[in-house]
Design a protein around this motif. Structure first.
Motif, PDB file in Angstrom:
ATOM      1  N   ASN A  11       0.732  -1.172  -0.059  1.00 38.21           N
ATOM      2  CA  ASN A  11       0.027   0.000   0.028  1.00 38.21           C
ATOM      3  C   ASN A  11       0.753   1.279   0.087  1.00 38.21           C
ATOM      4  O   ASN A  11       0.979   2.102   0.809  1.00 38.21           O
ATOM      5  CB  ASN A  11      -1.095  -0.124   1.444  1.00 38.21           C
ATOM      6  N   PRO A  12       1.539   1.606  -1.105  1.00 37.56           N
ATOM      7  CA  PRO A  12       2.601   2.362  -1.030  1.00 37.56           C
ATOM      8  C   PRO A  12       1.827   3.940  -0.964  1.00 37.56           C
ATOM      9  O   PRO A  12       2.603   5.064  -0.609  1.00 37.56           O
ATOM     10  CB  PRO A  12       3.578   2.385  -2.255  1.00 37.56           C
ATOM     11  N   ARG A  13       0.572   4.126  -1.626  1.00 35.30           N
ATOM     12  CA  ARG A  13      -0.085   5.250  -1.823  1.00 35.30           C
ATOM     13  C   ARG A  13      -0.682   5.830  -0.409  1.00 35.30           C
ATOM     14  O   ARG A  13      -1.263   6.837  -0.273  1.00 35.30           O
ATOM     15  CB  ARG A  13      -0.905   5.320  -2.967  1.00 35.30           C
ATOM     16  N   GLY A  14      -0.803   4.717   0.403  1.00 32.75           N
ATOM     17  CA  GLY A  14      -1.454   5.189   1.854  1.00 32.75           C
ATOM     18  C   GLY A  14      -0.747   5.719   2.754  1.00 32.75           C
ATOM     19  O   GLY A  14      -1.574   6.104   3.832  1.00 32.75           O
ATOM     20  N   TYR A  15       0.293   5.883   2.577  1.00 33.42           N
ATOM     21  CA  TYR A  15       1.177   6.640   3.547  1.00 33.42           C
ATOM     22  C   TYR A  15       2.456   7.243   2.921  1.00 33.42           C
ATOM     23  O   TYR A  15       2.667   7.089   1.570  1.00 33.42           O
ATOM     24  CB  TYR A  15       1.645   5.740   4.649  1.00 33.42           C
ATOM     25  N   SER A  16       3.149   7.797   3.751  1.00 33.77           N
ATOM     26  CA  SER A  16       4.259   8.653   3.299  1.00 33.77           C
ATOM     27  C   SER A  16       5.382   8.590   4.538  1.00 33.77           C
ATOM     28  O   SER A  16       5.078   8.328   5.472  1.00 33.77           O
ATOM     29  CB  SER A  16       4.243  10.163   2.607  1.00 33.77           C
ATOM     30  N   VAL A  17       6.816   8.928   4.150  1.00 33.33           N
ATOM     31  CA  VAL A  17       7.816   8.700   5.060  1.00 33.33           C
ATOM     32  C   VAL A  17       8.468  10.137   5.239  1.00 33.33           C
ATOM     33  O   VAL A  17       8.731  10.625   4.144  1.00 33.33           O
ATOM     34  CB  VAL A  17       8.740   7.636   4.821  1.00 33.33           C
ATOM     35  N   ARG A  18       8.146  10.797   6.356  1.00 29.90           N
ATOM     36  CA  ARG A  18       8.999  12.069   6.494  1.00 29.90           C
ATOM     37  C   ARG A  18       9.935  12.005   7.778  1.00 29.90           C
ATOM     38  O   ARG A  18       9.393  11.762   8.988  1.00 29.90           O
ATOM     39  CB  ARG A  18       7.661  12.978   6.568  1.00 29.90           C
ATOM     40  N   GLY A  19      10.873  12.107   7.595  1.00 25.78           N
ATOM     41  CA  GLY A  19      12.068  12.296   8.628  1.00 25.78           C
ATOM     42  C   GLY A  19      12.057  10.873   9.736  1.00 25.78           C
ATOM     43  O   GLY A  19      12.155  10.752  10.589  1.00 25.78           O
ATOM     44  N   GLY A  20      11.887   9.610   8.645  1.00 21.78           N
ATOM     45  CA  GLY A  20      11.933   8.272   9.323  1.00 21.78           C
ATOM     46  C   GLY A  20      10.592   8.148   9.960  1.00 21.78           C
ATOM     47  O   GLY A  20      10.449   6.834  10.615  1.00 21.78           O
ATOM     48  N   SER A  21       9.429   8.830  10.076  1.00 30.39           N
ATOM     49  CA  SER A  21       8.121   8.641  10.763  1.00 30.39           C
ATOM     50  C   SER A  21       7.170   8.305   9.490  1.00 30.39           C
ATOM     51  O   SER A  21       7.360   8.799   8.437  1.00 30.39           O
ATOM     52  CB  SER A  21       7.731   9.700  11.597  1.00 30.39           C
ATOM     53  N   LEU A  22       6.260   7.794   9.768  1.00 31.72           N
ATOM     54  CA  LEU A  22       4.894   7.181   8.806  1.00 31.72           C
ATOM     55  C   LEU A  22       3.766   8.222   8.975  1.00 31.72           C
ATOM     56  O   LEU A  22       3.208   8.459  10.108  1.00 31.72           O
ATOM     57  CB  LEU A  22       4.617   5.790   9.086  1.00 31.72           C
TER      58      LEU A  22
END
Length: 275
Positions: free
Chosen positions: A222-233
């Motif tokens: 589910n790559p479109r269900g989240y993003s990674v920012r600064g190591g956090s989801l």
């Protein structure tokens, strides 16, 4: 008549000398059997001592520890013949060294089978959030987890496999039947009778690995269900977030038990364990 007496006396002396020589030979062979058996017991014990150091290791802090212990075991075992041999070398002693070398090699292979995947699993690459969406990274994680499942099977049967290997190496050796029997008795009496399987739970390990595997599968699928920012989801899909959060909490709660299992593969007792 005197010649007959002299001949009888000579035969008597020869017979007595022969009996003494035979007795000396028997005693020498007995000593050699004892030496070889004790040497092999010490050899087997070195492998178990290595296992104890490995199972006490913090794999997240020292992932390369199994390589260090592999070299140390080889070096320690190589020194045993010089430390234990009394007198001149003999044929069964040389065969004992060959048996010990094979047992040591097999112990190192077994230790690598158990602990190398654990070291990889404990490494940072498994939990690297930058690669959560990569299918290649997911396949690598799955291979690591599958190897770790094999590691759990090897850990669960460690003592059983060790005993089987000892028996196989002895039965296939050129040691005499008496020497093989003495060696096996000595290995049991000095080493194996003092050890028993620890509280390692393959079921607990498998449950934890299934959760970890599902966690990374969800994120990769589910790559479109989240993003990674600064190591956090950061989630856009609430249903995905709930499922991932639930798995993550279960993983965190089980992590201590998971790593604790690898510290309990084998236990030692002060008194020998019979039966």
């Amino acid at each position: 008549m005197k010649k007959i007496y002299l001949l009888l006396a000579f035969l008597l002396v020869a017979a007595v000398a022969g009996l003494f020589a035979l007795q000396h030979y028997r005693e020498l062979r007995e000593q050699q059997r004892d030496q070889t058996a004790h040497f092999l017991a010490r050899c087997v014990n070195q492998g178990l001592l290595t296992l104890f150091r490995l199972q006490a290791n913090d794999w997240r802090a020292r992932p390369d520890f199994y390589g260090e212990q592999e070299q140390l075991l080889e070096q320690t075992v190589a020194q045993l013949p010089g430390q234990l041999l009394e007198g001149d070398t003999f044929e069964e002693w040389r065969e004992g060294i060959a048996i010990c070398e094979r047992l040591t090699r097999h112990s190192n292979v077994q230790h690598a089978t158990i602990f190398r995947p654990l070291a990889e699993f404990a490494g940072r690459e498994v939990s690297d959030s930058r690669k959560l969406k990569e299918r290649k990274s997911l396949r690598w994680r799955q291979r690591t987890i599958n190897r770790l499942k094999n590691s759990a099977a090897a850990a669960e049967s460690y003592l059983q496999d060790l005993r089987a290997d000892v028996e196989t190496q002895l039965s296939g050796s050129s040691l005499s039947p008496l020497s093989r029997e003495r060696a096996l008795q000595q290995i049991d009496a000095e080493v194996l009778d003092y050890y028993r399987p620890g509280n390692f739970s393959r079921r607990q390990v498998d449950v934890h690995l299934q959760r970890v595997e599902r966690y990374y599968e969800l994120l990769a699928d589910n790559p479109r269900g989240y993003s990674v920012r600064g190591g956090s989801l950061f989630f856009y899909d609430r249903k995905l977030q709930r499922e991932v959060d639930e798995l993550y909490r279960a993983i965190l709660q089980g992590e201590g038990h998971f790593y604790g299992n690898w510290r309990q593969i084998v236990q030692r007792q002060q008194a020998p364990i019979r039966g």
